[in-house]
Design a protein around this motif. Structure first.
Motif, PDB file in Angstrom:
ATOM      1  N   ASP A  88     -20.524  38.993 -16.966  1.00  0.00           N
ATOM      2  CA  ASP A  88     -20.164  38.221 -15.775  1.00  0.00           C
ATOM      3  C   ASP A  88     -19.412  39.155 -14.839  1.00  0.00           C
ATOM      4  O   ASP A  88     -18.428  39.794 -15.235  1.00  0.00           O
ATOM      5  N   ALA A 100     -22.225  37.297 -10.106  1.00  0.00           N
ATOM      6  CA  ALA A 100     -23.488  37.098 -10.816  1.00  0.00           C
ATOM      7  C   ALA A 100     -23.240  37.272 -12.306  1.00  0.00           C
ATOM      8  O   ALA A 100     -22.294  37.943 -12.723  1.00  0.00           O
ATOM      9  N   ARG A 101     -24.110  36.665 -13.095  1.00  0.00           N
ATOM     10  CA  ARG A 101     -24.186  36.975 -14.523  1.00  0.00           C
ATOM     11  C   ARG A 101     -25.378  37.915 -14.700  1.00  0.00           C
ATOM     12  O   ARG A 101     -26.501  37.580 -14.307  1.00  0.00           O
ATOM     13  N   GLU A 112     -28.380  35.883 -12.960  1.00  0.00           N
ATOM     14  CA  GLU A 112     -28.288  34.438 -12.797  1.00  0.00           C
ATOM     15  C   GLU A 112     -27.103  34.087 -11.906  1.00  0.00           C
ATOM     16  O   GLU A 112     -26.104  34.811 -11.854  1.00  0.00           O
ATOM     17  N   ARG A 113     -27.230  32.963 -11.203  1.00  0.00           N
ATOM     18  CA  ARG A 113     -26.172  32.457 -10.326  1.00  0.00           C
ATOM     19  C   ARG A 113     -25.669  33.568  -9.394  1.00  0.00           C
ATOM     20  O   ARG A 113     -24.489  33.897  -9.349  1.00  0.00           O
ATOM     21  N   THR A 140     -28.584  34.581  -2.156  1.00  0.00           N
ATOM     22  CA  THR A 140     -28.239  33.681  -3.253  1.00  0.00           C
ATOM     23  C   THR A 140     -29.501  33.437  -4.077  1.00  0.00           C
ATOM     24  O   THR A 140     -30.603  33.427  -3.540  1.00  0.00           O
ATOM     25  N   GLU A 142     -30.807  31.468  -8.038  1.00  0.00           N
ATOM     26  CA  GLU A 142     -30.522  30.912  -9.367  1.00  0.00           C
ATOM     27  C   GLU A 142     -30.838  31.936 -10.443  1.00  0.00           C
ATOM     28  O   GLU A 142     -30.119  32.057 -11.437  1.00  0.00           O
ATOM     29  N   ARG A 143     -31.921  32.708 -10.200  1.00  0.00           N
ATOM     30  CA  ARG A 143     -32.339  33.663 -11.232  1.00  0.00           C
ATOM     31  C   ARG A 143     -33.246  34.726 -10.628  1.00  0.00           C
ATOM     32  O   ARG A 143     -34.137  34.426  -9.836  1.00  0.00           O
TER      33      ARG A 143
END
Length: 255
Positions: A88, A100-101, A112-113, A140, A142-143
């Motif tokens: 993270d 982000a992760r 992700e994120r 931005t 989600e993945r």
């Protein structure tokens, strides 16, 4: 009774050694991560580090002459048992603000994120259609998954104010652009649209796994003098549009 003492002593020594090794791993300084990052990315410089390799901060991170800021990180140790390095990350106090992760596997990098807000004004090595870089680039998602064979993107959105300075110089108004990031034939493609008081434009950037890229811009100016200015910068007439194309290899922010 006495025959069991050597075995007990061996167990104690093993436990002590194992505990010492775990302590080294648990409290290894974050400077080790900083050194590894600098070896992996030679143009990266890091002023300092705090914390451990599991949770810490890289201070004063820069790529060439672009100051990115401070990066906080936290490693999810449990995922190492399934051959995944998951981190993270957040960044602030410089040109790069985001979070982000990030997950590393033997054959892919997955994010992700994702939230990224990059200050384009930090890029001083290059110019943008004859002017210094200005504005911001925001992403931005989600993945995002990147492999040697291609990519995957879910709910990825991009926007930029990079053209505002040029538009304000020519017409006095801003020219924001936004769009989506998708994967097309294994390549990462960002397609943006924008419109201002004196025209509209479409922009497409394609980045392949070998870091080659192609850029295509189609502009539709409403004023002849803006059209002539665009032609000066290499735009060519294509029917009612003015078109600009470029290809190359991504090398870095300041190389």
């Amino acid at each position: 009774m006495n025959e069991s003492r050597p075995e007990s002593r061996h167990c104690f020594i093993f436990a002590a050694v194992a505990g010492f090794a775990l302590a080294i791993c648990a409290f290894a300084p974050a400077g080790i991560a900083a050194s590894a990052l600098k070896r992996a990315v030679p143009m990266m410089s890091i002023a300092g580090a705090e914390g451990t390799v599991w949770k810490g901060r890289l201070i004063g991170v820069a790529h060439g002459d672009v100051f990115l800021g401070d990066i906080d990180f936290r490693v999810l140790a449990s995922n190492l048992l399934i051959a995944r390095a998951t981190v993270d990350m957040t960044s602030a106090a410089g040109a790069l603000e985001g979070a982000a992760r990030v997950e590393f596997t033997p054959d892919a990098i997955e994010l992700e994120r994702v939230f990224v807000n990059f200050n384009l004004g930090a890029i001083r090595q290059y110019s943008f259609f004859g002017a210094p870089y200005q504005g911001a680039l925001k992403v931005t998602a989600e993945r995002l998954r990147l492999t040697g064979a291609g990519c995957e993107a879910e709910n990825a959105v991009i926007s930029t104010s990079a053209f505002d300075a040029l538009a304000q110089r020519w017409s006095g108004g801003a020219f924001p652009m936004d769009g989506a990031i998708k994967c097309v034939d294994g390549a990462l493609m960002a397609s943006l649209k924008g419109e201002g008081a004196d025209g509209a434009a479409d922009l497409s950037v394609t980045i392949r796994s070998d870091l080659t890229y192609s850029l295509v811009v189609a502009a539709r100016p409403r004023k002849p003098d803006i059209g002539r200015a665009l032609e000066f910068f290499g735009f060519e007439k294509r029917g009612d549009d003015l078109s600009y194309k470029a290809v190359g290899v991504l090398k870095g922010l300041s190389s």
